[in-house]
Design a protein around this motif. Sequence first.
Motif, PDB file in Angstrom:
ATOM      1  N   ARG A 185       0.835  -1.208   0.000  1.00 24.13           N
ATOM      2  CA  ARG A 185       0.000   0.000   0.000  1.00 24.13           C
ATOM      3  C   ARG A 185       0.871   1.260   0.000  1.00 24.13           C
ATOM      4  O   ARG A 185       0.593   2.232  -0.694  1.00 24.13           O
ATOM      5  N   LEU A 186       1.947   1.207   0.776  1.00 22.81           N
ATOM      6  CA  LEU A 186       2.899   2.319   0.832  1.00 22.81           C
ATOM      7  C   LEU A 186       3.505   2.551  -0.556  1.00 22.81           C
ATOM      8  O   LEU A 186       3.578   3.692  -1.041  1.00 22.81           O
ATOM      9  N   TRP A 211       0.946   4.145  -3.019  1.00 19.72           N
ATOM     10  CA  TRP A 211       0.797   5.598  -2.853  1.00 19.72           C
ATOM     11  C   TRP A 211       2.023   6.343  -3.386  1.00 19.72           C
ATOM     12  O   TRP A 211       1.894   7.394  -4.003  1.00 19.72           O
ATOM     13  N   ALA A 235      -3.623  -4.406   6.516  1.00 23.17           N
ATOM     14  CA  ALA A 235      -3.893  -4.090   7.924  1.00 23.17           C
ATOM     15  C   ALA A 235      -2.701  -3.342   8.500  1.00 23.17           C
ATOM     16  O   ALA A 235      -1.566  -3.546   8.073  1.00 23.17           O
ATOM     17  N   CYS A 276       6.312   4.831   8.375  1.00 24.83           N
ATOM     18  CA  CYS A 276       5.631   5.116   7.107  1.00 24.83           C
ATOM     19  C   CYS A 276       5.047   6.533   7.158  1.00 24.83           C
ATOM     20  O   CYS A 276       4.424   6.911   8.150  1.00 24.83           O
ATOM     21  N   TRP A 280      -3.965   4.744  10.189  1.00 22.40           N
ATOM     22  CA  TRP A 280      -4.190   4.447  11.612  1.00 22.40           C
ATOM     23  C   TRP A 280      -5.390   5.226  12.135  1.00 22.40           C
ATOM     24  O   TRP A 280      -5.588   6.388  11.771  1.00 22.40           O
TER      25      TRP A 280
END
Length: 485
Positions: free
Chosen positions: A16-17, A20, A197, A208, A215
């Motif tokens: 996911r990081l 982006w 998750a 991150c 979060w």
Amino acid sequence: MPLTKTDFMFGSQCHRLLWWRRHEPDASELQPDRVLQDLFDQGNHVGQLARERFPDGVLIPSRASRPDRVQLTAAAIDAGARAIFEGAFMVDNLFVATDVILRDDAGWHLIEVKSSSKAKEEHVPDAGVQAYVMGASGLAPVSIEVMHLNKAFQHPDVGDLFARTDVTAEARQRMPEVPDEAARQLAMLDGPIPPRAIGLHCDEPRACPFKERCWPQDERHIANLYNVGPKKAAQYMASGVHRVDDLPPSQKLPDAAKRQLRSLDTNAIVVEPGLRAALAPLDVSPLGFLDFETVSRAVPVWPAMAPWGMAAAQFSYHESRADGTYLHVEHLAEGPEDARPILAQRLVDATRNAKTVVMYSSFERTQIRALAKAVPSLEAELQALDAKLFDLLAVVREQVYHPAFRGSFSLKYVLPALVPDLSYNDLVIVNGMVASVEIARLLFVADRIPLEERDRVRQDLLAYCKRDTWATVRLLETLRVIASD
Ligand code: SF4
């Protein structure tokens, strides 16, 4: 677009990081602030010094296109180069540029240069992906090393600035997983944002930048409980504890965390009856308040300092006077020479009359002890100052909790909760890391900063450090009122 080594490392931390980073390269979270930019600059400086260790190395220009860099590397190898910097390789859409590759009779050696003062676990997969791409390009390295700063080095010439750690076996173990993981990342980037998750990977190997997106901003989240760092939070979440409400009644907690739970349940400040007694040692006059700002350089510049060693370069000091006002003394180093002797002398002079000197956290004590070593002629005076120090943070942690602390006792949270009329919002510099980078800029590269900017940054630094000690003065005043209530 090929996957670079940097992409691959971010993707290995979290898909996911990486998604982006590739789909929102202009995201505000990804723009380097002054602190990150300084880290990059210091890393580049270390990289340049490392290259000087390999004379006659051929540098592959990083401004060329990726295919050109791969071709130039192949040409340098064919031409018999013994050392190549930024040698580029690409296989199956995975691109790497190696810091240093060296040729000898045994074959090619891969050296990854890092500005840290030791080889870290996170460096192993980094070296592994490079070794894999080199090998798949027909140039399998016979050894793999991390070249890092040597923590035993002391400026100017005690020991070697660099040390090398062999990670051949560990890096080779990581190589087989590279092609499948690279293929997964490339496929993932062609699709929608992947779910993931939250967990320890959000903080390790690096924090991150997208944590605020993923979060929950929930004061009752387990990660916001006092003394719960990333590892403990991950353990709690793995065991099904996501909020403080999920904690089993048998869970052992530090007193400050128990106080936090009481405060969250009542949504009110909790004050222990011992606060008044805890503040009693401060009923003396004159009472001082001290704060330091420091510099820390990868390549040390002052005598006997090790890589990334920290040294005081600025202080602010408030001292109570009999008429209820405060005297203020400040000092900010000037020029590249060792700032510690003059600073230590001014500090000793300023604090000489104080009965007790208040600091917030033990940071000031650490700096005073380091100063005593660096300036032996003032060792006795600095030890006397050390003996007068009083840590106000310890009192807050043991006696007070406000719901707005969010599990932290740093001034960043404590001040707005307890002294809401005083903030850092009107200042240009608002945290110690930025202050440290700005001091280093003023001291070591002042000639590259226009004169008027230099003066402005100096004033910004003085204002920030002064606010820190004034914040401690005001915090003590507030605590006294709370205690008397
Ligand atoms: S915060 Fe965690 S889950 Fe979200 S992108 Fe970052 S690493 Fe991935």
